[in-house]
Design a protein around this motif. Structure first.
Motif, PDB file in Angstrom:
ATOM      1  N   CYS A  14      73.111   2.493 -48.877  1.00 56.95           N
ATOM      2  CA  CYS A  14      73.456   3.703 -48.127  1.00 56.95           C
ATOM      3  C   CYS A  14      72.811   3.733 -46.742  1.00 56.95           C
ATOM      4  CB  CYS A  14      73.040   4.943 -48.911  1.00 56.95           C
ATOM      5  SG  CYS A  14      73.908   5.110 -50.474  1.00 56.95           S
ATOM      6  N   CYS A  15      72.075   2.676 -46.396  1.00 63.16           N
ATOM      7  CA  CYS A  15      71.391   2.602 -45.104  1.00 63.16           C
ATOM      8  C   CYS A  15      72.302   1.936 -44.074  1.00 63.16           C
ATOM      9  CB  CYS A  15      70.105   1.795 -45.256  1.00 63.16           C
ATOM     10  SG  CYS A  15      69.161   1.618 -43.723  1.00 63.16           S
ATOM     11  N   LYS A  16      72.228   2.411 -42.848  1.00 57.78           N
ATOM     12  CA  LYS A  16      73.089   1.843 -41.802  1.00 57.78           C
ATOM     13  C   LYS A  16      72.696   0.429 -41.408  1.00 57.78           C
ATOM     14  CE  LYS A  16      71.011   3.557 -37.499  1.00 57.78           C
ATOM     15  NZ  LYS A  16      71.285   4.411 -36.331  1.00 57.78           N
ATOM     16  N   HIS A  17      71.528  -0.040 -41.841  1.00 57.72           N
ATOM     17  CA  HIS A  17      71.072  -1.394 -41.517  1.00 57.72           C
ATOM     18  C   HIS A  17      71.429  -2.417 -42.591  1.00 57.72           C
ATOM     19  CE1 HIS A  17      68.927   0.332 -38.167  1.00 57.72           C
ATOM     20  NE2 HIS A  17      68.296   1.158 -38.990  1.00 57.72           N
ATOM     21  N   LYS A  26      70.917 -12.765 -52.597  1.00 60.30           N
ATOM     22  CA  LYS A  26      70.252 -11.486 -52.348  1.00 60.30           C
ATOM     23  C   LYS A  26      70.989 -10.722 -51.260  1.00 60.30           C
ATOM     24  CE  LYS A  26      65.587 -12.366 -53.772  1.00 60.30           C
ATOM     25  NZ  LYS A  26      64.467 -11.483 -53.844  1.00 60.30           N
ATOM     26  N   PHE A  27      71.011  -9.400 -51.403  1.00 64.24           N
ATOM     27  CA  PHE A  27      71.556  -8.553 -50.352  1.00 64.24           C
ATOM     28  C   PHE A  27      70.613  -8.608 -49.156  1.00 64.24           C
ATOM     29  CE2 PHE A  27      73.375  -6.600 -54.172  1.00 64.24           C
ATOM     30  CZ  PHE A  27      74.712  -6.527 -53.796  1.00 64.24           C
ATOM     31  N   CYS A  28      71.170  -8.398 -47.950  1.00 63.92           N
ATOM     32  CA  CYS A  28      70.387  -8.487 -46.719  1.00 63.92           C
ATOM     33  C   CYS A  28      70.539  -7.221 -45.884  1.00 63.92           C
ATOM     34  CB  CYS A  28      70.846  -9.682 -45.893  1.00 63.92           C
ATOM     35  SG  CYS A  28      70.672 -11.255 -46.733  1.00 63.92           S
ATOM     36  N   CYS A  29      69.621  -7.052 -44.940  1.00 67.87           N
ATOM     37  CA  CYS A  29      69.688  -5.947 -43.992  1.00 67.87           C
ATOM     38  C   CYS A  29      68.955  -6.362 -42.727  1.00 67.87           C
ATOM     39  CB  CYS A  29      69.070  -4.680 -44.603  1.00 67.87           C
ATOM     40  SG  CYS A  29      67.295  -4.776 -44.867  1.00 67.87           S
ATOM     41  N   SER A  30      68.955  -5.508 -41.735  1.00 70.47           N
ATOM     42  CA  SER A  30      68.259  -5.820 -40.482  1.00 70.47           C
ATOM     43  C   SER A  30      66.761  -6.004 -40.711  1.00 70.47           C
ATOM     44  CB  SER A  30      68.489  -4.703 -39.463  1.00 70.47           C
ATOM     45  OG  SER A  30      69.865  -4.594 -39.166  1.00 70.47           O
ATOM     46  N   ALA A  31      66.182  -5.235 -41.621  1.00 67.80           N
ATOM     47  CA  ALA A  31      64.754  -5.345 -41.916  1.00 67.80           C
ATOM     48  C   ALA A  31      64.437  -6.636 -42.661  1.00 67.80           C
ATOM     49  CB  ALA A  31      64.287  -4.145 -42.728  1.00 67.80           C
ATOM     50  N   PHE A  32      65.351  -7.055 -43.527  1.00 66.80           N
ATOM     51  CA  PHE A  32      65.162  -8.264 -44.340  1.00 66.80           C
ATOM     52  C   PHE A  32      66.397  -9.158 -44.231  1.00 66.80           C
ATOM     53  CE2 PHE A  32      62.597  -4.962 -46.439  1.00 66.80           C
ATOM     54  CZ  PHE A  32      61.356  -5.572 -46.424  1.00 66.80           C
ATOM     55  N   PRO A  33      66.566  -9.860 -43.089  1.00 71.60           N
ATOM     56  CA  PRO A  33      67.765 -10.682 -42.886  1.00 71.60           C
ATOM     57  C   PRO A  33      67.855 -11.886 -43.831  1.00 71.60           C
ATOM     58  CG  PRO A  33      66.218 -10.985 -41.069  1.00 71.60           C
ATOM     59  CD  PRO A  33      65.685  -9.865 -41.922  1.00 71.60           C
ATOM     60  N   ASP A  34      66.743 -12.262 -44.457  1.00 70.10           N
ATOM     61  CA  ASP A  34      66.750 -13.383 -45.395  1.00 70.10           C
ATOM     62  C   ASP A  34      66.824 -12.923 -46.846  1.00 70.10           C
ATOM     63  OD1 ASP A  34      66.631 -15.341 -43.374  1.00 70.10           O
ATOM     64  OD2 ASP A  34      64.455 -15.102 -43.231  1.00 70.10           O
ATOM     65  N   ASN A  55      60.041  -5.324 -39.977  1.00 72.65           N
ATOM     66  CA  ASN A  55      60.566  -5.712 -38.655  1.00 72.65           C
ATOM     67  C   ASN A  55      60.924  -4.522 -37.769  1.00 72.65           C
ATOM     68  OD1 ASN A  55      60.381  -8.510 -39.120  1.00 72.65           O
ATOM     69  ND2 ASN A  55      62.320  -8.513 -40.207  1.00 72.65           N
ATOM     70  N   GLY A  56      60.235  -3.390 -37.929  1.00 67.79           N
ATOM     71  CA  GLY A  56      60.489  -2.222 -37.091  1.00 67.79           C
ATOM     72  C   GLY A  56      61.652  -1.367 -37.554  1.00 67.79           C
ATOM     73  N   TYR A  57      62.289  -1.718 -38.640  1.00 66.67           N
ATOM     74  CA  TYR A  57      63.426  -0.952 -39.175  1.00 66.67           C
ATOM     75  C   TYR A  57      62.962  -0.056 -40.310  1.00 66.67           C
ATOM     76  CZ  TYR A  57      66.504  -4.097 -36.642  1.00 66.67           C
ATOM     77  OH  TYR A  57      67.146  -4.812 -35.655  1.00 66.67           O
ATOM     78  N   LYS A  58      63.591   1.096 -40.401  1.00 63.83           N
ATOM     79  CA  LYS A  58      63.347   1.987 -41.525  1.00 63.83           C
ATOM     80  C   LYS A  58      64.685   2.491 -42.034  1.00 63.83           C
ATOM     81  CE  LYS A  58      62.829   6.318 -39.035  1.00 63.83           C
ATOM     82  NZ  LYS A  58      62.001   7.498 -38.876  1.00 63.83           N
ATOM     83  N   TYR A  59      64.661   3.094 -43.193  1.00 64.68           N
ATOM     84  CA  TYR A  59      65.876   3.628 -43.795  1.00 64.68           C
ATOM     85  C   TYR A  59      66.486   4.693 -42.890  1.00 64.68           C
ATOM     86  CZ  TYR A  59      69.067   6.006 -46.944  1.00 64.68           C
ATOM     87  OH  TYR A  59      70.173   6.569 -47.505  1.00 64.68           O
ATOM     88  N   GLU A  60      67.771   4.538 -42.598  1.00 63.08           N
ATOM     89  CA  GLU A  60      68.540   5.545 -41.877  1.00 63.08           C
ATOM     90  C   GLU A  60      69.884   5.649 -42.584  1.00 63.08           C
ATOM     91  OE1 GLU A  60      68.420   5.504 -37.463  1.00 63.08           O
ATOM     92  OE2 GLU A  60      67.251   3.647 -37.766  1.00 63.08           O
ATOM     93  N   GLU A  61      70.182   6.821 -43.066  1.00 55.50           N
ATOM     94  CA  GLU A  61      71.411   6.992 -43.830  1.00 55.50           C
ATOM     95  C   GLU A  61      72.634   6.649 -43.000  1.00 55.50           C
ATOM     96  OE1 GLU A  61      73.708  10.348 -46.500  1.00 55.50           O
ATOM     97  OE2 GLU A  61      71.602  10.591 -46.026  1.00 55.50           O
TER      98      GLU A  61
END
Length: 65
Positions: A14-17, A26-34, A55-61
């Motif tokens: 549900c996070c925009k990242h 594994k699922f990835c996001c801007s905070a955890f690209p690997d 990496n400077g990212y936090k949860y943002e809906e």
């Protein structure tokens, strides 16, 4: 013996990242690209309550989801 089972509904999708694609299963996001660590995705870490995931990212809906 009855055992209680719980269902974990992760906040990450549900996070925009969050990315739709996976890396090495594994699922990835801007905070955890690997790959999002299991404790963030499926464990006891509540990402909405963190000041930062990584990496400077936090949860943002994601308002579009």
């Amino acid at each position: 013996m009855n055992q209680k089972k719980s269902i974990v509904i992760p906040d990450c999708p549900c996070c925009k990242h969050f990315f739709e694609e996976k890396k090495d299963g594994k699922f990835c996001c801007s905070a955890f690209p690997d790959g999002i660590p299991d404790e963030y995705m499926w464990g006891s870490t509540f990402v909405q309550e963190l000041s930062e995931c990584n990496n400077g990212y936090k949860y943002e809906e994601d308002e579009t989801a």
